[in-house]
Every structure is written in structure tokens, then in C-alpha cells.
Write a protein that holds these residues in place. Structure first.
Motif, PDB file in Angstrom:
ATOM      1  N   PRO A 135       0.801  -1.222   0.000  1.00  0.00           N
ATOM      2  CA  PRO A 135       0.000   0.000   0.000  1.00  0.00           C
ATOM      3  C   PRO A 135       0.838   1.279   0.000  1.00  0.00           C
ATOM      4  O   PRO A 135       0.306   2.364  -0.250  1.00  0.00           O
ATOM      5  CB  PRO A 135      -0.808  -0.110   1.297  1.00  0.00           C
ATOM      6  N   LYS A 136       2.139   1.158   0.259  1.00  0.00           N
ATOM      7  CA  LYS A 136       2.995   2.350   0.331  1.00  0.00           C
ATOM      8  C   LYS A 136       3.387   2.897  -1.036  1.00  0.00           C
ATOM      9  O   LYS A 136       3.821   4.034  -1.138  1.00  0.00           O
ATOM     10  CB  LYS A 136       4.260   2.032   1.131  1.00  0.00           C
ATOM     11  N   VAL A 137       3.258   2.074  -2.089  1.00  0.00           N
ATOM     12  CA  VAL A 137       3.666   2.548  -3.415  1.00  0.00           C
ATOM     13  C   VAL A 137       2.471   3.109  -4.172  1.00  0.00           C
ATOM     14  O   VAL A 137       1.343   2.653  -4.003  1.00  0.00           O
ATOM     15  CB  VAL A 137       4.385   1.448  -4.235  1.00  0.00           C
ATOM     16  N   THR A 138       2.744   4.101  -5.007  1.00  0.00           N
ATOM     17  CA  THR A 138       1.672   4.763  -5.756  1.00  0.00           C
ATOM     18  C   THR A 138       1.922   4.774  -7.258  1.00  0.00           C
ATOM     19  O   THR A 138       1.020   5.080  -8.019  1.00  0.00           O
ATOM     20  CB  THR A 138       1.506   6.217  -5.279  1.00  0.00           C
ATOM     21  N   GLU A 139       3.143   4.464  -7.669  1.00  0.00           N
ATOM     22  CA  GLU A 139       3.496   4.493  -9.088  1.00  0.00           C
ATOM     23  C   GLU A 139       4.214   3.214  -9.481  1.00  0.00           C
ATOM     24  O   GLU A 139       4.834   2.559  -8.637  1.00  0.00           O
ATOM     25  CB  GLU A 139       4.394   5.694  -9.398  1.00  0.00           C
ATOM     26  N   VAL A 140       4.168   2.899 -10.773  1.00  0.00           N
ATOM     27  CA  VAL A 140       4.765   1.668 -11.264  1.00  0.00           C
ATOM     28  C   VAL A 140       5.187   1.844 -12.716  1.00  0.00           C
ATOM     29  O   VAL A 140       4.672   2.714 -13.422  1.00  0.00           O
ATOM     30  CB  VAL A 140       3.767   0.478 -11.144  1.00  0.00           C
ATOM     31  N   ALA A 141       6.108   1.015 -13.148  1.00  0.00           N
ATOM     32  CA  ALA A 141       6.452   0.863 -14.564  1.00  0.00           C
ATOM     33  C   ALA A 141       7.065  -0.516 -14.732  1.00  0.00           C
ATOM     34  O   ALA A 141       7.653  -1.071 -13.787  1.00  0.00           O
ATOM     35  CB  ALA A 141       7.421   1.939 -15.029  1.00  0.00           C
ATOM     36  N   ILE A 142       6.907  -1.055 -15.930  1.00  0.00           N
ATOM     37  CA  ILE A 142       7.417  -2.392 -16.234  1.00  0.00           C
ATOM     38  C   ILE A 142       8.137  -2.335 -17.565  1.00  0.00           C
ATOM     39  O   ILE A 142       7.604  -1.807 -18.541  1.00  0.00           O
ATOM     40  CB  ILE A 142       6.267  -3.415 -16.314  1.00  0.00           C
ATOM     41  N   ALA A 143       9.345  -2.883 -17.586  1.00  0.00           N
ATOM     42  CA  ALA A 143      10.120  -2.936 -18.819  1.00  0.00           C
ATOM     43  C   ALA A 143      10.534  -4.373 -19.090  1.00  0.00           C
ATOM     44  O   ALA A 143      10.764  -5.152 -18.155  1.00  0.00           O
ATOM     45  CB  ALA A 143      11.368  -2.055 -18.705  1.00  0.00           C
ATOM     46  N   LYS A 144      10.636  -4.704 -20.367  1.00  0.00           N
ATOM     47  CA  LYS A 144      11.123  -6.022 -20.774  1.00  0.00           C
ATOM     48  C   LYS A 144      12.197  -5.802 -21.830  1.00  0.00           C
ATOM     49  O   LYS A 144      12.009  -5.053 -22.779  1.00  0.00           O
ATOM     50  CB  LYS A 144      10.007  -6.877 -21.355  1.00  0.00           C
ATOM     51  N   GLU A 145      13.324  -6.439 -21.624  1.00  0.00           N
ATOM     52  CA  GLU A 145      14.434  -6.359 -22.574  1.00  0.00           C
ATOM     53  C   GLU A 145      14.980  -7.772 -22.726  1.00  0.00           C
ATOM     54  O   GLU A 145      15.505  -8.346 -21.764  1.00  0.00           O
ATOM     55  CB  GLU A 145      15.501  -5.391 -22.068  1.00  0.00           C
ATOM     56  N   GLY A 146      14.804  -8.322 -23.927  1.00  0.00           N
ATOM     57  CA  GLY A 146      15.194  -9.714 -24.127  1.00  0.00           C
ATOM     58  C   GLY A 146      14.351 -10.597 -23.231  1.00  0.00           C
ATOM     59  O   GLY A 146      13.130 -10.505 -23.218  1.00  0.00           O
ATOM     60  N   LYS A 147      15.006 -11.430 -22.433  1.00  0.00           N
ATOM     61  CA  LYS A 147      14.280 -12.342 -21.533  1.00  0.00           C
ATOM     62  C   LYS A 147      14.063 -11.753 -20.138  1.00  0.00           C
ATOM     63  O   LYS A 147      13.498 -12.399 -19.268  1.00  0.00           O
ATOM     64  CB  LYS A 147      15.037 -13.675 -21.426  1.00  0.00           C
ATOM     65  N   TYR A 148      14.495 -10.518 -19.924  1.00  0.00           N
ATOM     66  CA  TYR A 148      14.462  -9.905 -18.593  1.00  0.00           C
ATOM     67  C   TYR A 148      13.283  -8.949 -18.406  1.00  0.00           C
ATOM     68  O   TYR A 148      13.047  -8.076 -19.236  1.00  0.00           O
ATOM     69  CB  TYR A 148      15.763  -9.142 -18.327  1.00  0.00           C
ATOM     70  N   TRP A 149      12.580  -9.113 -17.304  1.00  0.00           N
ATOM     71  CA  TRP A 149      11.483  -8.235 -16.902  1.00  0.00           C
ATOM     72  C   TRP A 149      11.916  -7.466 -15.663  1.00  0.00           C
ATOM     73  O   TRP A 149      12.481  -8.046 -14.729  1.00  0.00           O
ATOM     74  CB  TRP A 149      10.255  -9.049 -16.518  1.00  0.00           C
ATOM     75  N   VAL A 150      11.639  -6.170 -15.632  1.00  0.00           N
ATOM     76  CA  VAL A 150      11.906  -5.354 -14.450  1.00  0.00           C
ATOM     77  C   VAL A 150      10.671  -4.505 -14.170  1.00  0.00           C
ATOM     78  O   VAL A 150      10.186  -3.797 -15.049  1.00  0.00           O
ATOM     79  CB  VAL A 150      13.144  -4.440 -14.634  1.00  0.00           C
ATOM     80  N   GLN A 151      10.189  -4.611 -12.941  1.00  0.00           N
ATOM     81  CA  GLN A 151       9.042  -3.826 -12.498  1.00  0.00           C
ATOM     82  C   GLN A 151       9.528  -2.922 -11.366  1.00  0.00           C
ATOM     83  O   GLN A 151      10.045  -3.406 -10.364  1.00  0.00           O
ATOM     84  CB  GLN A 151       7.938  -4.762 -12.002  1.00  0.00           C
ATOM     85  N   HIS A 152       9.377  -1.617 -11.565  1.00  0.00           N
ATOM     86  CA  HIS A 152       9.767  -0.662 -10.532  1.00  0.00           C
ATOM     87  C   HIS A 152       8.532  -0.007  -9.927  1.00  0.00           C
ATOM     88  O   HIS A 152       7.612   0.395 -10.647  1.00  0.00           O
ATOM     89  CB  HIS A 152      10.695   0.413 -11.108  1.00  0.00           C
ATOM     90  N   PHE A 153       8.544   0.076  -8.609  1.00  0.00           N
ATOM     91  CA  PHE A 153       7.478   0.704  -7.835  1.00  0.00           C
ATOM     92  C   PHE A 153       8.072   1.907  -7.113  1.00  0.00           C
ATOM     93  O   PHE A 153       9.227   1.877  -6.696  1.00  0.00           O
ATOM     94  CB  PHE A 153       6.962  -0.244  -6.745  1.00  0.00           C
ATOM     95  N   GLY A 154       7.256   2.934  -6.926  1.00  0.00           N
ATOM     96  CA  GLY A 154       7.755   4.078  -6.177  1.00  0.00           C
ATOM     97  C   GLY A 154       6.648   4.903  -5.558  1.00  0.00           C
ATOM     98  O   GLY A 154       5.478   4.805  -5.926  1.00  0.00           O
ATOM     99  N   LYS A 155       7.063   5.666  -4.614  1.00  0.00           N
ATOM    100  CA  LYS A 155       6.244   6.731  -4.043  1.00  0.00           C
ATOM    101  C   LYS A 155       7.166   7.928  -3.947  1.00  0.00           C
ATOM    102  O   LYS A 155       8.249   7.844  -3.355  1.00  0.00           O
ATOM    103  CB  LYS A 155       5.704   6.358  -2.666  1.00  0.00           C
ATOM    104  N   LYS A 156       6.734   9.027  -4.532  1.00  0.00           N
ATOM    105  CA  LYS A 156       7.581  10.217  -4.545  1.00  0.00           C
ATOM    106  C   LYS A 156       7.687  10.832  -3.159  1.00  0.00           C
ATOM    107  O   LYS A 156       6.751  10.805  -2.369  1.00  0.00           O
ATOM    108  CB  LYS A 156       7.035  11.246  -5.539  1.00  0.00           C
ATOM    109  N   PHE A 157       8.841  11.403  -2.917  1.00  0.00           N
ATOM    110  CA  PHE A 157       9.119  12.137  -1.694  1.00  0.00           C
ATOM    111  C   PHE A 157       8.305  13.421  -1.709  1.00  0.00           C
ATOM    112  O   PHE A 157       8.245  14.118  -2.711  1.00  0.00           O
ATOM    113  CB  PHE A 157      10.620  12.451  -1.642  1.00  0.00           C
ATOM    114  N   ASN A 158       7.648  13.713  -0.609  1.00  0.00           N
ATOM    115  CA  ASN A 158       6.872  14.940  -0.500  1.00  0.00           C
ATOM    116  C   ASN A 158       7.524  15.836   0.551  1.00  0.00           C
ATOM    117  O   ASN A 158       7.364  15.593   1.749  1.00  0.00           O
ATOM    118  CB  ASN A 158       5.425  14.628  -0.124  1.00  0.00           C
ATOM    119  N   PRO A 159       8.238  16.871   0.116  1.00  0.00           N
ATOM    120  CA  PRO A 159       8.943  17.730   1.071  1.00  0.00           C
ATOM    121  C   PRO A 159       8.002  18.483   2.012  1.00  0.00           C
ATOM    122  O   PRO A 159       8.425  18.986   3.040  1.00  0.00           O
ATOM    123  CB  PRO A 159       9.724  18.697   0.182  1.00  0.00           C
ATOM    124  N   LYS A 160       6.727  18.519   1.686  1.00  0.00           N
ATOM    125  CA  LYS A 160       5.732  19.199   2.519  1.00  0.00           C
ATOM    126  C   LYS A 160       5.681  18.590   3.919  1.00  0.00           C
ATOM    127  O   LYS A 160       5.377  19.263   4.890  1.00  0.00           O
ATOM    128  CB  LYS A 160       4.372  19.090   1.822  1.00  0.00           C
TER     129      LYS A 160
END
Length: 168
Positions: A135-160
Motif C-alpha cells: 500500500p505504500k507505493v503509488t506508481e509503477v512501470a514495467i520494462a522487458k528487454e530480451g528475456k528480462y522483466w523489471v518492475q519498478h514501484f515508487g512513491k515520490k518524496f513529499n517535502p511538505k
């Protein structure tokens, strides 16, 4: 005059091809995002532990850049790891692309033919499944290159929310 017309026509064909490729890529990204958000909306059993429904994710182009770079690096250097050969991890990769994160995570896959197959494998793995349902992550992206899959999750830093008053 004919050369100018031919060059312009060649450029137009290139732009049209790039546009069609971009449209297909956007549609594929949207399909992956919809599938992830359906999973998150219904909750998931992660190795015997039910993970309650969590909020939707949004797609991040910056996370996509980071995920693609890691997938490409693994393909070019023939390795499979959350750490690059130089010892860099997900946080380092996100810092390198300028993603100001407060929370992040990474799922990897290797050899799966399509997104449905890699998603199924991630759901079967407790740690990967828990990352999908985090539940802590709010964003995602998935890339595939050849046989490799990478899924990155993130939540941006809020300086507020940073306490800048040192007297407290």
C-alpha cells in the motif's frame, strides 16, 4: 525540388511509424496497469497470507526509464540480480534518473513470454506478491528487454511533510 519532397515524405513515414509504435506501447502499458490495479483492488493471497485491497497505481515514465535501463544492463551483461554488477540497487537506479522517492521496490522476472506469465510468477512468490500489494507505493512501470522483466514501484518524496523546524 524532388529531393525535398522525398525527404519530407521519408520523415513523414518515420513519424507515422514512430507514432504507431508509441501508440501500441502505450496500449500495452495501459493493459499491464489495468491488470495490476484489478489485482490490487480485489486483494491477493500471497503464500497463504491474504493481502487486503490497496489503492491504484499510476504509470510513471521516470520509473520506466529506470526499469528499462536495469533490464538492458542485465541483458547486455548476462546476469540476473537486484544489484547491478557495480553494486547499485533500486534506490541508486531511481536516484540516477532523478526520481525523488520516499519508498521504492523492484520485481524481476526472467524468461516469461508475456506479462500474464510474469505476473502469475510474481503472484506465486511471496516477496514479489507482497510488493505487488504494497500500500505504500503509488506508481509503477514495467520494462522487458530480451528475456528480462523489471518492475519498478515508487512513491515520490513529499517535502511538505519534512519537519524543517530544528527546535522541535
Amino acid at each position: 525540388m524532388k529531393r525535398v519532397i522525398l525527404l519530407s515524405l521519408g520523415s513523414l513515414i518515420f513519424v507515422m511509424a514512430s507514432s504507431m509504435e508509441s501508440s501500441a506501447q502505450n496500449q500495452y502499458q495501459e493493459t499491464m496497469l489495468v491488470k495490476l490495479n484489478k489485482l490490487r483492488a480485489k486483494g491477493c493471497n500471497c503464500d497463504g497470507r491474504f493481502m487486503a485491497p490497496v489503492g491504484e497505481l499510476t504509470w510513471s515514465g521516470v520509473l520506466l526509464t529506470s526499469a528499462y535501463r536495469h533490464a538492458k544492463d542485465m541483458r547486455l551483461n548476462n546476469y540476473f540480480s537486484h544489484y547491478s554488477q557495480g553494486g547499485y540497487d533500486i534506490g541508486d537506479r531511481l536516484d540516477a534518473v532523478g526520481y525523488a522517492w520516499s519508498y521504492c521496490g523492484e520485481n524481476l522476472g526472467m524468461g516469461q513470454r508475456d506479462f500474464d506469465e510474469v505476473l502469475e510468477d510474481w503472484i506465486k512468490s511471496k516477496s514479489h506478491c507482497m510488493m505487488l500489494m504494497n500500500p505504500k507505493v503509488t506508481e509503477v512501470a514495467i520494462a522487458k528487454e530480451g528475456k528480462y522483466w523489471v518492475q519498478h514501484f515508487g512513491k515520490k518524496f513529499n517535502p511538505k511533510y519534512v519537519n524543517t523546524n530544528r527546535n522541535q
